[in-house]
Design an enzyme around this catalytic site. Structure first.
Site: not given
Ligand SMILES: NC(=O)c1ccc[n+]([C@@H]2O[C@H](COP(=O)([O-])OP(=O)(O)OC[C@H]3O[C@@H](n4cnc5c(N)ncnc54)[C@H](O)[C@@H]3O)[C@@H](O)[C@H]2O)c1
Length: 260
Positions: A70, A133
């Site tokens: 990711g 995030y």
């Protein structure tokens, strides 16, 4: 010997973990980048985590997924969405379809970055993300709670503090957040093996200055041994002291980015 799929295996945490888990498990190492030096007991798969047929094929016969792949820090929304929302969803859904027993998810301390450093928190606190995030990792934690409860995909979400290579704190804040390579290996081993339904566990060493005390660590059998205090003499002052937001909150500079 169990077989474990590690996504994001070519990255920093992936390489550290590979070295820690070698010999304990057969490893399927998935990344969109090439994985180097594939050794005995290892198999590499190069694909994007959103390539569902390839991910399902890589999961064939695996006992657990350790999902590291990711976007590992703040970025524009499209990057976060593609990697950490869509990508995470595709990997979790593939694990359900294949019938994987355990899903270990690399979450982050930035899910709770807006708690003040003066407060010790545990795994039951409400999310206070400090970035897009952090929000995306809170999504992953919630997604796995849903998949555990509805589909029986048991999960352990690791709110990782700071993993570095070389294996040492590099700034004042890391005296609280550091997770040593050895403790990372112990933590992931426990997360794979523990008889639990769903847990959130802080990925942190036994640091004297840690801000996180979670009962869930004991529930999965995680007992860290390393302490960042060994390096305290190298970081006598907070290098963020001129930034009142970064120095006040647990997420550090992630809390002050983008505020203007
Ligand atoms: N390093 C830390 O201190 C830390 C702290 C908290 C959380 N984490 C989490 O741990 C995980 C690993 O972090 P890292 O520091 O090793 O980052 P990294 O960037 O070094 O590794 C991530 C890996 O994922 C791969 N990847 C990214 N998008 C992908 C995609 N769409 N398909 C396939 N592979 C893809 C990259 O090629 C890379 O090898 C991340 O999820 C991160 O959020 C890391």
């Amino acid at each position: 010997m169990k077989s474990i799929l590690v996504t994001g295996a070519a990255g920093l945490v992936g390489n550290v973990l590979r070295a820690q888990l070698r010999g304990q498990y057969r490893l399927v190492l998935l990344d969109r980048e090439p994985v180097s030096d594939v050794g005995e007991g290892e198999r590499a798969v190069q694909c994007d985590i959103r390539d569902t047929p390839a991910v399902i094929s890589a999961m064939d016969g695996v006992d657990a997924v350790v999902h590291l792949a990711g976007q590992p820090t703040e970025a524009d929304w499209e990057t976060i969405r593609d990697a950490n929302i869509e990508g995470c969803y595709q990997v979790v859904e593939a694990a359900r379809r294949v019938g994987v027993r355990r899903f270990v998810f690399a979450s982050t301390n930035h899910v709770i970055g807006y708690y003040p450093r003066s407060q010790t928190i545990d795994e039951t606190c409400m999310p206070r993300p400090d970035t897009r995030y952090g929000v995306s990792k809170a999504f992953g934690e919630a997604l796995l709670r849903y998949y555990a409860d509805k589909f029986g995909l048991t999960a352990v979400c690791l709110r990782i503090g700071t993993v570095r290579s070389p294996d040492a704190p590099a700034e004042y804040r890391h005296l609280s957040t550091w997770l040593s390579h050895g403790d990372l290996g112990r933590l992931v081993h426990c997360a794979i093996e523990a008889d639990v339904h769903y847990e959130i566990v802080y990925g942190v060493s036994r640091n004297t200055r840690r801000w996180w005390e979670d009962a869930s660590a004991a529930r999965i059998g995680y007992a860290p041994v390393d302490d960042a205090e060994t390096w305290a003499g190298e970081f006598p002052d907070d290098d963020l002291r001129d930034d009142p937001v970064a120095s006040r909150f647990q997420g550090g500079v992630f809390c002050s980015w983008d505020r203007d």
